[in-house]
Scaffold this active site. Structure first.
Site, PDB file in Angstrom:
ATOM      1  N   ALA A  21     -15.102  -3.556  -7.114  1.00 15.27           N
ATOM      2  CA  ALA A  21     -14.635  -4.758  -7.825  1.00 15.27           C
ATOM      3  C   ALA A  21     -13.163  -4.635  -8.243  1.00 15.27           C
ATOM      4  O   ALA A  21     -12.416  -5.616  -8.193  1.00 15.27           O
ATOM      5  CB  ALA A  21     -15.502  -4.997  -9.049  1.00 15.27           C
ATOM      6  N   ASP A  79      -8.711   1.618   2.092  1.00 14.26           N
ATOM      7  CA  ASP A  79      -9.232   2.948   1.766  1.00 14.26           C
ATOM      8  C   ASP A  79      -8.129   3.664   1.023  1.00 14.26           C
ATOM      9  O   ASP A  79      -6.978   3.722   1.485  1.00 14.26           O
ATOM     10  CB  ASP A  79      -9.645   3.742   3.008  1.00 14.26           C
ATOM     11  CG  ASP A  79     -10.576   4.880   2.598  1.00 14.26           C
ATOM     12  OD1 ASP A  79     -11.703   4.587   2.156  1.00 14.26           O
ATOM     13  OD2 ASP A  79     -10.177   6.055   2.672  1.00 14.26           O
ATOM     14  N   LYS A 191       1.702  -2.958 -12.497  1.00  6.87           N
ATOM     15  CA  LYS A 191       1.124  -2.074 -11.464  1.00  6.87           C
ATOM     16  C   LYS A 191       1.319  -2.693 -10.079  1.00  6.87           C
ATOM     17  O   LYS A 191       1.701  -2.011  -9.131  1.00  6.87           O
ATOM     18  CB  LYS A 191      -0.370  -1.825 -11.755  1.00  6.87           C
ATOM     19  CG  LYS A 191      -1.005  -0.895 -10.729  1.00  6.87           C
ATOM     20  CD  LYS A 191      -2.485  -0.641 -10.941  1.00  6.87           C
ATOM     21  CE  LYS A 191      -3.047   0.168  -9.758  1.00  6.87           C
ATOM     22  NZ  LYS A 191      -4.506   0.267  -9.765  1.00  6.87           N
TER      23      LYS A 191
HETATM   24  P1  IMP Z   1     -12.636   4.220  -1.328  1.00  5.44           P
HETATM   25  O1  IMP Z   1     -11.333   3.765  -0.756  1.00  5.44           O
HETATM   26  O2  IMP Z   1     -13.649   3.134  -1.372  1.00  5.44           O
HETATM   27  O3  IMP Z   1     -13.106   5.496  -0.691  1.00  5.44           O
HETATM   28  O4  IMP Z   1     -12.398   4.529  -2.878  1.00  5.44           O
HETATM   29  C1  IMP Z   1     -11.161   4.930  -3.343  1.00  5.44           C
HETATM   30  C2  IMP Z   1     -11.259   5.435  -4.746  1.00  5.44           C
HETATM   31  O5  IMP Z   1      -9.948   5.925  -5.069  1.00  5.44           O
HETATM   32  C3  IMP Z   1     -11.547   4.374  -5.772  1.00  5.44           C
HETATM   33  O6  IMP Z   1     -12.893   4.283  -6.084  1.00  5.44           O
HETATM   34  C4  IMP Z   1     -10.767   4.882  -6.964  1.00  5.44           C
HETATM   35  O7  IMP Z   1     -11.483   5.852  -7.604  1.00  5.44           O
HETATM   36  C5  IMP Z   1      -9.576   5.568  -6.342  1.00  5.44           C
HETATM   37  N1  IMP Z   1      -8.437   4.642  -6.329  1.00  5.44           N
HETATM   38  C6  IMP Z   1      -7.927   3.989  -5.261  1.00  5.44           C
HETATM   39  N2  IMP Z   1      -6.932   3.183  -5.625  1.00  5.44           N
HETATM   40  C7  IMP Z   1      -6.832   3.318  -6.954  1.00  5.44           C
HETATM   41  C8  IMP Z   1      -5.994   2.699  -7.906  1.00  5.44           C
HETATM   42  O8  IMP Z   1      -5.159   1.833  -7.627  1.00  5.44           O
HETATM   43  N3  IMP Z   1      -6.170   3.097  -9.172  1.00  5.44           N
HETATM   44  C9  IMP Z   1      -7.096   4.030  -9.533  1.00  5.44           C
HETATM   45  N4  IMP Z   1      -7.917   4.612  -8.696  1.00  5.44           N
HETATM   46  C10 IMP Z   1      -7.782   4.253  -7.402  1.00  5.44           C
END
Ligand code: IMP
Length: 214
Positions: A21, A79, A191
């Site tokens: 989300a 990702d 951000k």
């Molecule tokens: P995935 O890309 O679905 O494998 O998940 C990436 C994970 O990296 C997310 O669930 C966050 O925990 C972390 N992440 C990616 N982008 C951000 C960001 O902009 N802020 C904080 N955490 C991030």
């Protein structure tokens, strides 16, 4: 041979191939600036594919292609993750998995601090408590015929004690270089002006929108 950055995005709704989300909210805000209508994978009831690749781009492509093929629509996936130098780039592509089944990022952030504390005396990048790190974001746009356009953005900074309740994931412990507020303390618009996601997004816009049909 597949085209490299050779396809434009035609007007029409875009599937956001993510069940996160926080990410969906940020991508929607970035797309809003261009009047692009979108619908999320969760709204369409799409399955979440396993992230079996070893790179951010590989996993992004896997997710965008699965959504494009399932819907017959153009799909955009993200990702991303936090890479901490003193931890050899971890959690990296495993950033979501460090939070476990319950997606508990307090636990995941505590794990980053715990591992940094264990590595601090031996790792050059963390000497003086600098704890350098970066966020990476890979974006992949996929068409139902299997063509993809992929982009990657990074933002550099360091790991600090958790501050702020804005954002999501690891935002509270990331202090971007040249700033005094963590991503968790910043307003969303601040951000969005500097994040890894915004940087990847700017490349996407330049490649498939600005010179394209919209
Ligand atoms: P995935 O890309 O679905 O494998 O998940 C990436 C994970 O990296 C997310 O669930 C966050 O925990 C972390 N992440 C990616 N982008 C951000 C960001 O902009 N802020 C904080 N955490 C991030």
């Amino acid at each position: 041979m597949t085209e490299k950055h050779g396809r434009w995005l035609a007007p029409g709704p875009l599937v956001i191939a993510s069940h996160n989300a926080g990410k969906v909210r940020e991508i929607q805000a970035l797309l809003d600036n261009y009047g692009i209508e979108c619908v999320s994978a969760a709204t369409l009831g799409l399955a979440e594919p396993d992230e079996t690749e070893a790179t951010f781009i590989g996993n992004a492509r896997l997710k965008s292609l699965a959504a494009a093929r399932a819907t017959g629509m153009v799909a955009l996936s993200d990702d991303s993750g936090l890479c901490v130098d003193a931890l050899g780039g971890e959690p990296g592509i495993y950033s979501a998995r460090w939070a476990g089944e319950t997606k508990n990022f307090k636990t995941a952030m505590a794990e980053v601090h715990k591992r940094l504390a264990a590595s601090v005396s031996v790792t050059p990048s963390s000497v003086g408590g600098i704890n350098t790190a970066h966020f990476t974001c890979a974006l992949s746009l996929a068409w139902p015929d299997g063509h993809t356009e992929d982009f990657e953005g990074k933002v550099f900074g360091r790991i600090v004690e958790a501050r702020g309740n804005n954002g999501f994931g690891y935002d509270a412990i990331f202090l971007p270089d040249g700033h005094e507020q963590t991503f968790g303390e910043m307003e969303a618009s601040a951000k969005h002006s500097m994040s890894h996601r915004a940087k990847a997004f700017r490349q996407l816009v330049t490649a498939v929108l600005i010179r394209g049909a919209l």
